[in-house]
Design a protein around this motif. Sequence first.
Motif, short mmCIF file in Angstrom:
data_model
loop_
_atom_site.label_atom_id
_atom_site.label_comp_id
_atom_site.label_asym_id
_atom_site.label_seq_id
_atom_site.Cartn_x
_atom_site.Cartn_y
_atom_site.Cartn_z
N ALA A 104 17.62 59.04 -22.40
CA ALA A 104 18.19 57.75 -22.44
C ALA A 104 17.22 56.63 -23.23
O ALA A 104 17.30 55.86 -24.01
CB ALA A 104 18.50 57.06 -21.21
N TYR A 105 16.02 56.83 -22.59
CA TYR A 105 14.75 56.06 -23.11
C TYR A 105 14.37 56.23 -24.62
O TYR A 105 14.26 55.29 -25.52
CB TYR A 105 13.59 56.17 -22.25
CG TYR A 105 12.28 55.22 -22.73
CD1 TYR A 105 12.40 53.86 -22.42
CD2 TYR A 105 11.34 55.75 -23.82
CE1 TYR A 105 11.24 52.99 -22.86
CE2 TYR A 105 10.29 54.93 -24.27
CZ TYR A 105 10.26 53.60 -23.68
OH TYR A 105 9.14 52.87 -24.20
N LEU A 106 14.53 57.42 -25.07
CA LEU A 106 14.14 58.13 -26.32
C LEU A 106 15.21 57.38 -27.38
O LEU A 106 15.06 57.14 -28.52
CB LEU A 106 14.10 59.49 -26.55
CG LEU A 106 12.78 60.16 -25.86
CD1 LEU A 106 12.60 61.55 -26.01
CD2 LEU A 106 11.42 59.41 -26.43
N GLY A 107 16.60 57.36 -26.72
CA GLY A 107 17.78 56.83 -27.55
C GLY A 107 17.43 55.44 -27.94
O GLY A 107 18.00 55.09 -28.93
N LEU A 108 16.61 54.42 -27.08
CA LEU A 108 16.53 53.13 -27.42
C LEU A 108 15.70 53.17 -28.78
O LEU A 108 16.05 52.09 -29.46
CB LEU A 108 15.75 52.64 -26.26
CG LEU A 108 16.32 52.48 -24.92
CD1 LEU A 108 15.36 52.06 -23.75
CD2 LEU A 108 17.54 51.74 -24.90
N PHE A 109 15.03 54.17 -29.17
CA PHE A 109 14.14 54.11 -30.46
C PHE A 109 15.19 54.27 -31.64
O PHE A 109 14.79 53.46 -32.68
CB PHE A 109 13.51 55.28 -30.57
CG PHE A 109 11.95 55.14 -29.87
CD1 PHE A 109 11.09 55.10 -30.41
CD2 PHE A 109 12.11 55.39 -28.59
CE1 PHE A 109 9.67 55.07 -29.69
CE2 PHE A 109 10.92 55.36 -27.56
CZ PHE A 109 9.63 55.10 -28.51
N ASP A 110 16.48 54.91 -31.40
CA ASP A 110 17.52 54.60 -32.59
C ASP A 110 18.28 53.09 -32.56
O ASP A 110 18.94 52.83 -33.50
CB ASP A 110 18.44 55.69 -32.49
CG ASP A 110 17.80 57.04 -32.65
OD1 ASP A 110 16.67 57.16 -33.45
OD2 ASP A 110 18.15 57.99 -31.76
N LEU A 111 18.16 52.50 -31.46
CA LEU A 111 18.82 51.27 -31.16
C LEU A 111 18.07 50.20 -31.64
O LEU A 111 18.62 48.83 -32.24
CB LEU A 111 19.63 51.32 -29.93
CG LEU A 111 20.57 52.28 -29.37
CD1 LEU A 111 20.93 52.06 -28.03
CD2 LEU A 111 21.86 52.21 -30.34
N TYR A 112 16.75 49.99 -31.26
CA TYR A 112 16.07 48.86 -31.48
C TYR A 112 14.89 49.05 -32.42
O TYR A 112 14.10 50.08 -32.10
CB TYR A 112 15.59 48.23 -30.11
CG TYR A 112 16.89 47.87 -28.96
CD1 TYR A 112 17.42 46.60 -29.24
CD2 TYR A 112 17.18 48.80 -28.24
CE1 TYR A 112 18.58 46.66 -28.44
CE2 TYR A 112 18.47 48.75 -27.32
CZ TYR A 112 18.95 47.39 -27.65
OH TYR A 112 20.00 47.07 -26.51
#
Length: 428
Positions: A104-112
């Motif tokens: 989930a944290y790594l997924g933030l790299f694609d969103l922000y």
Amino acid sequence: MTLLAIAGAVAVVALWWPTAVVTASAPALATAIAELAGMIGSYLVCVQLLLIARVPWLERLIGLDRLVGWHTVVGAATLFLVLAHVCFMTLSQWITSGHGPIGAYLGLFDLYPDMLTATVGTAVLLLAGLLSAQALRRLLPYELWYWTHVTTYIAIFLTFLHQISAGPVFAGHPFTRGLWIAMYVATAACIVFWRVATPLMRFAEHRFEVVSVVPESARLTSVWIRSRRPDLLSVRPGQFMLFRFLAWGHLLSAHPYSISNVPADGLLRITVADLGDHSGRLRALRPGTKVLLEGPFGGFFGRRRRAGAVLLIAGGAGIGPIRGLAEQFARLGRSVVVIYRASRPEDLAFYDEFTSLPSIQVITLVGRRDELGFDPLDAESLGFYVPDAAQREAFVCGPPAMIEKTAESLKALGVPERRVQFEELSFA
């Protein structure tokens, strides 16, 4: 000061509220909490930096020692809010994506945007906060702790990029973005002016340099420093300054030391105990070494109060500022009693100087408590040595444990709190 900080936090909430998406949806609620925690945490970063920016009116109003204490408290709150920001953003993505916390944290790299710089900056901030814990700090060399904190300026810059590019309050909102940038720029300007430019300008005027280095005892060393503009030298005995000696082993950090004489003819003296790498290297300083000074700081100096007589109590390196105060009070014609606490006879310093000053009585209390069989600074002992303690204005300087014990004893002897000043040798 507290009301101003709270008002600023309320203003931050007011900026956040119009863009907040607070619904019954768990991911949206977690995101809203994360955004608010991040904004207040970022605001507190500026507050934290201003507390130690050496702003003169702030230091005179509150005192540098209290400002440093507040800086530590605000720093702990800032770290908590930064962690809350990271955790709630991760939680929101975790619920939405169904991946584990790492995914989930790594997924933030694609969103922000700027997530990499934010991650690096946050890691550095957390490391600096961890090393500030009292248990760890005692085990670390001062220079390591100091330079870890210097890197937090880089960390703040890295996380700032993430704030203005990813924060919904700032992305696409030029006014609020400009307001936030102005807050950070103003904070940086205060730090650069008062912590960098001011010491350099003062050095250009005074050209401070080491005149001599004098061993005072087995563990105490005095360093005499000359100013070429004595008319501009405004420092009182008992106050302290931050000294950065422009010599190998000293250049990279500034250390706080108290003034141990009554400055005259452009000469001031510091007296330092050998307690670590930096203080231990002071004896190797050579005459002519240039010095950058910040300050003076602190309110540990005599003000004319009702008590005409004074009681000065020193422990270890606390004899430095006490020595300067004793001379100042003696010149004013006040009755002075000095209690000098030391573990060993070879640790005593300035005894000849004390005895050469008028109206000063010096009482040396030498020996460890387990050797003596009693505490020389308990109420009974102090009452024996100074029967009129309750009628005196008291100044106490030494390590924290000694300060605590002496405070209890003076209170038991009936010395009013308004006539007692303490200076703990723990600022560094």
